[in-house]
Design a protein around this motif. Structure first.
Motif, PDB file in Angstrom:
ATOM      1  N   ASP A   1       0.865  -1.185   0.000  1.00  0.00           N
ATOM      2  CA  ASP A   1       0.000   0.000   0.000  1.00  0.00           C
ATOM      3  C   ASP A   1       0.901   1.236   0.000  1.00  0.00           C
ATOM      4  OD1 ASP A   1      -2.031   1.791   0.124  1.00  0.00           O
ATOM      5  OD2 ASP A   1      -2.626   1.336   2.189  1.00  0.00           O
ATOM      6  N   PRO A   2       1.419   1.622  -1.171  1.00  0.00           N
ATOM      7  CA  PRO A   2       2.394   2.725  -1.218  1.00  0.00           C
ATOM      8  C   PRO A   2       1.833   4.039  -0.697  1.00  0.00           C
ATOM      9  CG  PRO A   2       2.336   1.505  -3.299  1.00  0.00           C
ATOM     10  CD  PRO A   2       1.164   1.060  -2.486  1.00  0.00           C
ATOM     11  N   ARG A   3       0.542   4.254  -0.847  1.00  0.00           N
ATOM     12  CA  ARG A   3      -0.021   5.530  -0.396  1.00  0.00           C
ATOM     13  C   ARG A   3       0.110   5.702   1.110  1.00  0.00           C
ATOM     14  NH1 ARG A   3      -5.934   5.254  -2.879  1.00  0.00           N
ATOM     15  NH2 ARG A   3      -5.671   3.153  -1.979  1.00  0.00           N
ATOM     16  N   ALA A   4       0.068   4.583   1.851  1.00  0.00           N
ATOM     17  CA  ALA A   4       0.198   4.675   3.304  1.00  0.00           C
ATOM     18  C   ALA A   4       1.575   5.177   3.721  1.00  0.00           C
ATOM     19  CB  ALA A   4      -0.074   3.313   3.943  1.00  0.00           C
ATOM     20  N   LEU A   5       2.590   4.921   2.891  1.00  0.00           N
ATOM     21  CA  LEU A   5       3.942   5.335   3.228  1.00  0.00           C
ATOM     22  C   LEU A   5       4.121   6.841   3.121  1.00  0.00           C
ATOM     23  CD1 LEU A   5       5.977   2.516   1.453  1.00  0.00           C
ATOM     24  CD2 LEU A   5       5.313   2.667   3.851  1.00  0.00           C
ATOM     25  N   PHE A   6       3.217   7.519   2.433  1.00  0.00           N
ATOM     26  CA  PHE A   6       3.320   8.973   2.302  1.00  0.00           C
ATOM     27  C   PHE A   6       2.423   9.698   3.309  1.00  0.00           C
ATOM     28  CE2 PHE A   6       4.660   7.339  -1.799  1.00  0.00           C
ATOM     29  CZ  PHE A   6       5.830   8.067  -2.012  1.00  0.00           C
ATOM     30  N   GLY A   7       1.922   8.954   4.276  1.00  0.00           N
ATOM     31  CA  GLY A   7       1.128   9.575   5.333  1.00  0.00           C
ATOM     32  C   GLY A   7       2.006   9.957   6.509  1.00  0.00           C
TER      33      GLY A   7
ATOM     34  N   THR B   1       5.688  17.147  10.012  1.00  0.00           N
ATOM     35  CA  THR B   1       6.220  17.549   8.716  1.00  0.00           C
ATOM     36  C   THR B   1       6.764  18.967   8.805  1.00  0.00           C
ATOM     37  OG1 THR B   1       4.611  16.159   7.579  1.00  0.00           O
ATOM     38  CG2 THR B   1       5.694  17.872   6.277  1.00  0.00           C
ATOM     39  N   PRO B   2       8.044  19.188   8.530  1.00  0.00           N
ATOM     40  CA  PRO B   2       8.616  20.539   8.642  1.00  0.00           C
ATOM     41  C   PRO B   2       8.144  21.431   7.499  1.00  0.00           C
ATOM     42  CG  PRO B   2      10.249  19.015   7.784  1.00  0.00           C
ATOM     43  CD  PRO B   2       9.047  18.187   8.123  1.00  0.00           C
ATOM     44  N   THR B   3       7.953  22.685   7.806  1.00  0.00           N
ATOM     45  CA  THR B   3       7.567  23.679   6.798  1.00  0.00           C
ATOM     46  C   THR B   3       8.629  24.748   6.604  1.00  0.00           C
ATOM     47  OG1 THR B   3       6.372  24.958   8.483  1.00  0.00           O
ATOM     48  CG2 THR B   3       5.117  23.330   7.225  1.00  0.00           C
ATOM     49  N   SER B   4       9.606  24.811   7.496  1.00  0.00           N
ATOM     50  CA  SER B   4      10.717  25.749   7.354  1.00  0.00           C
ATOM     51  C   SER B   4      11.948  25.138   8.012  1.00  0.00           C
ATOM     52  CB  SER B   4      10.385  27.096   7.992  1.00  0.00           C
ATOM     53  OG  SER B   4      10.400  27.009   9.400  1.00  0.00           O
ATOM     54  N   TYR B   5      13.086  25.788   7.804  1.00  0.00           N
ATOM     55  CA  TYR B   5      14.325  25.268   8.368  1.00  0.00           C
ATOM     56  C   TYR B   5      14.431  25.502   9.868  1.00  0.00           C
ATOM     57  CZ  TYR B   5      16.374  24.015   3.905  1.00  0.00           C
ATOM     58  OH  TYR B   5      16.634  23.400   2.700  1.00  0.00           O
ATOM     59  N   LEU B   6      13.587  26.335  10.424  1.00  0.00           N
ATOM     60  CA  LEU B   6      13.580  26.542  11.863  1.00  0.00           C
ATOM     61  C   LEU B   6      12.744  25.499  12.589  1.00  0.00           C
ATOM     62  CD1 LEU B   6      13.295  30.430  12.057  1.00  0.00           C
ATOM     63  CD2 LEU B   6      15.346  29.001  12.211  1.00  0.00           C
TER      64      LEU B   6
ATOM     65  N   GLY C   1       3.724   6.018   7.845  1.00  0.00           N
ATOM     66  CA  GLY C   1       4.146   6.863   6.737  1.00  0.00           C
ATOM     67  C   GLY C   1       5.380   7.673   7.110  1.00  0.00           C
ATOM     68  N   PHE C   2       6.278   7.848   6.170  1.00  0.00           N
ATOM     69  CA  PHE C   2       7.506   8.590   6.470  1.00  0.00           C
ATOM     70  C   PHE C   2       7.701   9.765   5.505  1.00  0.00           C
ATOM     71  CE2 PHE C   2       8.485   4.614   4.211  1.00  0.00           C
ATOM     72  CZ  PHE C   2       8.992   5.092   3.016  1.00  0.00           C
ATOM     73  N   ALA C   3       6.601  10.417   5.131  1.00  0.00           N
ATOM     74  CA  ALA C   3       6.719  11.594   4.270  1.00  0.00           C
ATOM     75  C   ALA C   3       7.500  12.700   4.984  1.00  0.00           C
ATOM     76  CB  ALA C   3       5.335  12.092   3.877  1.00  0.00           C
ATOM     77  N   HIS C   4       7.287  12.835   6.300  1.00  0.00           N
ATOM     78  CA  HIS C   4       8.016  13.866   7.048  1.00  0.00           C
ATOM     79  C   HIS C   4       9.518  13.630   7.001  1.00  0.00           C
ATOM     80  CE1 HIS C   4       8.065  10.559   9.934  1.00  0.00           C
ATOM     81  NE2 HIS C   4       8.971  11.223  10.616  1.00  0.00           N
TER      82      HIS C   4
ATOM     83  N   GLY D   1       9.653  -5.006  16.194  1.00  0.00           N
ATOM     84  CA  GLY D   1       9.730  -6.452  16.192  1.00  0.00           C
ATOM     85  C   GLY D   1       9.902  -6.999  14.787  1.00  0.00           C
ATOM     86  N   VAL D   2      10.693  -8.042  14.670  1.00  0.00           N
ATOM     87  CA  VAL D   2      10.946  -8.629  13.352  1.00  0.00           C
ATOM     88  C   VAL D   2       9.635  -9.131  12.759  1.00  0.00           C
ATOM     89  CG1 VAL D   2      12.171 -10.436  12.109  1.00  0.00           C
ATOM     90  CG2 VAL D   2      13.283  -9.265  14.018  1.00  0.00           C
ATOM     91  N   GLY D   3       9.348  -8.691  11.534  1.00  0.00           N
ATOM     92  CA  GLY D   3       8.126  -9.088  10.859  1.00  0.00           C
ATOM     93  C   GLY D   3       6.935  -8.198  11.128  1.00  0.00           C
ATOM     94  N   SER D   4       7.084  -7.188  11.997  1.00  0.00           N
ATOM     95  CA  SER D   4       5.971  -6.293  12.300  1.00  0.00           C
ATOM     96  C   SER D   4       5.806  -5.255  11.197  1.00  0.00           C
ATOM     97  CB  SER D   4       6.205  -5.601  13.646  1.00  0.00           C
ATOM     98  OG  SER D   4       7.364  -4.779  13.581  1.00  0.00           O
ATOM     99  N   GLY D   5       4.700  -4.507  11.267  1.00  0.00           N
ATOM    100  CA  GLY D   5       4.471  -3.469  10.278  1.00  0.00           C
ATOM    101  C   GLY D   5       5.519  -2.382  10.339  1.00  0.00           C
ATOM    102  N   LYS D   6       5.922  -2.010  11.557  1.00  0.00           N
ATOM    103  CA  LYS D   6       6.976  -1.000  11.693  1.00  0.00           C
ATOM    104  C   LYS D   6       8.287  -1.493  11.102  1.00  0.00           C
ATOM    105  CE  LYS D   6       7.521   1.249  15.639  1.00  0.00           C
ATOM    106  NZ  LYS D   6       7.951   1.577  17.024  1.00  0.00           N
ATOM    107  N   TYR D   7       8.596  -2.746  11.306  1.00  0.00           N
ATOM    108  CA  TYR D   7       9.836  -3.344  10.779  1.00  0.00           C
ATOM    109  C   TYR D   7       9.886  -3.217   9.257  1.00  0.00           C
ATOM    110  CZ  TYR D   7      13.262  -7.068   9.903  1.00  0.00           C
ATOM    111  OH  TYR D   7      14.347  -7.807   9.471  1.00  0.00           O
ATOM    112  N   HIS D   8       8.823  -3.602   8.590  1.00  0.00           N
ATOM    113  CA  HIS D   8       8.808  -3.533   7.125  1.00  0.00           C
ATOM    114  C   HIS D   8       8.770  -2.078   6.643  1.00  0.00           C
ATOM    115  CE1 HIS D   8       8.491  -7.825   6.783  1.00  0.00           C
ATOM    116  NE2 HIS D   8       7.366  -7.870   7.479  1.00  0.00           N
ATOM    117  N   ALA D   9       8.091  -1.200   7.384  1.00  0.00           N
ATOM    118  CA  ALA D   9       8.058   0.207   6.992  1.00  0.00           C
ATOM    119  C   ALA D   9       9.433   0.846   7.094  1.00  0.00           C
ATOM    120  CB  ALA D   9       7.061   0.962   7.875  1.00  0.00           C
TER     121      ALA D   9
END
Length: 298
Positions: free
Chosen positions: A52-58, A236-241, A70-73, A259-267
């Protein structure tokens, strides 16, 4: 007896050349196999998150119900910090390299080269600590900020960390320009600035692009310094400050608790894959610009 020695030397030379060639091929094959295995490992572990690639941009909220990874930030933080670091370090590094190769006297060149190598070997935790006790503290006291940890501080320290690599590589590129070209230009009565702009820079262009690629690799892959200075915020940062969390800091912070095999692990493996793709794409862009510049010069 002498004739036999003359006959044996070419044979030994051919065997030595053949052995060296086979050794180089074997080393190259080993590197390719290692890189391919690394890519396959990262891709295989990231595949469940890529379903689910869209979830990674959340947003990143592992404690939510259901958890979100999601790791868009982190992508935005990585691009912002790396871009500002290179924007600051590249012109300064090229200037130091030009000074070390062309302008500085011989005694100063003998000090600059070892000094740059020494700075390049300083551990990143030292740079991070110095940034924390200087820039972070200054922004807290005089910048009107609740905390001095920000992407600005992380980018400034990244610029300082990449500067020795850029300066050293560009100095070697400028020094490799044939002296006959430089002396002929000076004999024609042109200024030093004209020689640097029209003779040295075009001739050293391949080495300068290699220096930028080296600095990019140093900046985009740095972990500990940005972990100490960027603020490690999942917003999500909006400026360098603003505080941020580059991809390397995200992986270093969250992987021990995944944990190995968890959702966080694969993300997190997907985040590592994204970091790898960003580095490869940026390097391809640099080499593309290099090829266009060289073809334009011809």
């Amino acid at each position: 007896m002498t004739a036999d020695l003359f006959r044996l030397e070419p044979i030994r030379g051919r065997f030595g050349d053949r052995a060296a060639q086979l050794f180089c091929y074997a080393a190259l094959a080993l590197v390719i196999v290692f890189l391919a295995a690394l890519l396959l490992l990262i891709l295989s572990e990231a595949l469940p998150a890529l379903s689910d690639p869209r979830a990674l941009f959340g947003d990143w909220a592992p404690a939510a119900d259901p958890p979100r990874f999601g790791f868009a930030h982190a992508m935005i933080s990585t691009l912002m910090a790396t871009a500002l670091a290179l924007l600051l370090a590249v012109p300064i590094g090229f200037g130091i390299g030009l000074f070390a190769a062309e302008i500085a006297p011989l005694w100063m060149r003998g000090l600059l080269r070892p000094g740059l190598e020494l700075l390049a070997g300083v551990p990143s935790v030292v740079y991070g600590f110095l940034g924390y006790v200087t820039l972070v503290q200054w922004l807290e006291r005089h910048g009107g900020m609740a905390t001095g940890e920000s992407l600005l501080v992380a980018a400034l320290i990244l610029a300082v960390m990449t500067l020795p690599f850029l300066a050293g590589a560009s100095a070697e590129a400028f020094a490799a320009v044939p002296r006959a070209l430089v002396e002929a230009a000076y004999a024609a009565g042109v200024t030093r600035f004209h020689v640097a702009r029209r003779i040295l820079a075009p001739a050293a262009l391949p080495g300068l692009f290699a220096a930028v690629a080296l600095g990019l690799a140093r900046a985009i892959g740095e972990t500990l310094a940005v972990l100490l200075l960027a603020g490690n915020s999942t917003s999500t940062p909006t400026s360098y400050l603003d505080r941020g969390q580059p991809l390397t800091a995200l992986i270093a912070t969250e992987l021990p608790e995944a944990g190995v095999g968890s959702g966080k692990y694969h993300a997190l493996y997907a985040a590592g894959l994204a970091l790898l793709l960003v580095a490869v794409a940026t390097n391809m862009l640099i080499w593309r610009l290099k090829a266009r510049a060289l073809s334009h010069d011809r």
